[in-house]
Design a protein around this motif. Structure first.
Motif, mmCIF file in Angstrom:
data_model
loop_
_atom_site.group_PDB
_atom_site.id
_atom_site.type_symbol
_atom_site.label_atom_id
_atom_site.label_comp_id
_atom_site.label_asym_id
_atom_site.label_seq_id
_atom_site.Cartn_x
_atom_site.Cartn_y
_atom_site.Cartn_z
ATOM 1 N N PHE A 115 1.177 8.797 2.167
ATOM 2 C CA PHE A 115 1.517 8.112 3.408
ATOM 3 C C PHE A 115 0.572 8.520 4.535
ATOM 4 O O PHE A 115 0.134 7.692 5.325
ATOM 5 N N GLY A 116 0.258 9.801 4.595
ATOM 6 C CA GLY A 116 -0.632 10.291 5.656
ATOM 7 C C GLY A 116 -2.027 9.708 5.588
ATOM 8 O O GLY A 116 -2.608 9.340 6.610
ATOM 9 N N SER A 117 -2.567 9.596 4.393
ATOM 10 C CA SER A 117 -3.920 9.035 4.279
ATOM 11 C C SER A 117 -3.940 7.552 4.622
ATOM 12 O O SER A 117 -4.882 7.073 5.260
ATOM 13 N N ILE A 118 -2.903 6.817 4.243
ATOM 14 C CA ILE A 118 -2.851 5.395 4.581
ATOM 15 C C ILE A 118 -2.737 5.213 6.092
ATOM 16 O O ILE A 118 -3.438 4.385 6.683
ATOM 17 N N ILE A 119 -1.893 5.998 6.728
ATOM 18 C CA ILE A 119 -1.754 5.907 8.189
ATOM 19 C C ILE A 119 -3.054 6.326 8.873
ATOM 20 O O ILE A 119 -3.482 5.700 9.851
ATOM 21 N N ALA A 120 -3.713 7.367 8.379
ATOM 22 C CA ALA A 120 -4.970 7.806 8.978
ATOM 23 C C ALA A 120 -6.036 6.715 8.902
ATOM 24 O O ALA A 120 -6.760 6.479 9.879
ATOM 25 N N VAL A 121 -6.125 6.037 7.780
ATOM 26 C CA VAL A 121 -7.105 4.948 7.654
ATOM 27 C C VAL A 121 -6.757 3.809 8.606
ATOM 28 O O VAL A 121 -7.636 3.255 9.263
ATOM 29 N N LEU A 168 6.089 3.368 9.830
ATOM 30 C CA LEU A 168 7.347 4.007 9.437
ATOM 31 C C LEU A 168 8.312 2.985 8.850
ATOM 32 O O LEU A 168 8.993 3.270 7.855
ATOM 33 N N LEU A 169 8.367 1.801 9.440
ATOM 34 C CA LEU A 169 9.214 0.754 8.880
ATOM 35 C C LEU A 169 8.706 0.310 7.508
ATOM 36 O O LEU A 169 9.489 0.100 6.581
ATOM 37 N N GLN A 170 7.398 0.190 7.358
ATOM 38 C CA GLN A 170 6.828 -0.191 6.068
ATOM 39 C C GLN A 170 7.091 0.880 5.015
ATOM 40 O O GLN A 170 7.368 0.566 3.855
ATOM 41 N N MET A 171 7.027 2.153 5.422
ATOM 42 C CA MET A 171 7.330 3.238 4.490
ATOM 43 C C MET A 171 8.786 3.177 4.036
ATOM 44 O O MET A 171 9.084 3.400 2.870
ATOM 45 N N ALA A 172 9.692 2.885 4.967
ATOM 46 C CA ALA A 172 11.109 2.803 4.616
ATOM 47 C C ALA A 172 11.351 1.681 3.606
ATOM 48 O O ALA A 172 12.086 1.867 2.632
ATOM 49 N N VAL A 173 10.728 0.544 3.813
ATOM 50 C CA VAL A 173 10.868 -0.566 2.861
ATOM 51 C C VAL A 173 10.266 -0.192 1.516
ATOM 52 O O VAL A 173 10.853 -0.454 0.462
ATOM 53 N N ALA A 215 0.833 -1.205 0.000
ATOM 54 C CA ALA A 215 0.000 0.000 0.000
ATOM 55 C C ALA A 215 0.868 1.255 0.000
ATOM 56 O O ALA A 215 0.577 2.221 -0.709
ATOM 57 N N PHE A 216 1.945 1.254 0.767
ATOM 58 C CA PHE A 216 2.849 2.401 0.808
ATOM 59 C C PHE A 216 3.698 2.507 -0.456
ATOM 60 O O PHE A 216 4.243 3.562 -0.748
#
Length: 92
Positions: free
Chosen positions: A47-53, A73-78, A16-17
């Motif tokens: 990223f913000g909308s995915i985290i908000a959901v 945050l780890l998923q975003m880094a990957v 998703a990210f």
């Protein structure tokens, strides 16, 4: 076996990210100030909308929100690493 199951549990989040990471990374490769702004918007809004959901669907306590943000945050880094690898491989 438990490590593999734990890793596979986080793969959908990475995927998703990956989409906003890919668009943002592609825009960063372009030259110009406007492209940097567009890339930043892709990163922040995507990223913000995915985290908000995720927070709206899964959070109950402050500890759960903190854990969710940390895992995100780890998923975003990957996802960013995969996007950079993809963009640079396709560009060459």
């Amino acid at each position: 076996m438990g490590i593999i199951a734990g890793f596979l549990q986080h793969v959908p989040g990475v995927l998703a990210f990956y989409i906003p990471a890919l668009f943002g990374t592609v825009l960063l490769r372009e030259r110009g100030e406007g492209y940097r702004l567009k890339a930043g918007l892709w990163f922040v809004l995507g990223f913000g909308s995915i985290i908000a959901v995720h927070i709206m669907l899964r959070s109950v306590s402050v500890e759960q929100v903190a854990a969710l943000v940390g895992v995100s945050l780890l998923q975003m880094a990957v996802a960013l690493a995969l996007a950079r690898l993809t963009v640079y491989r396709l560009a060459d």
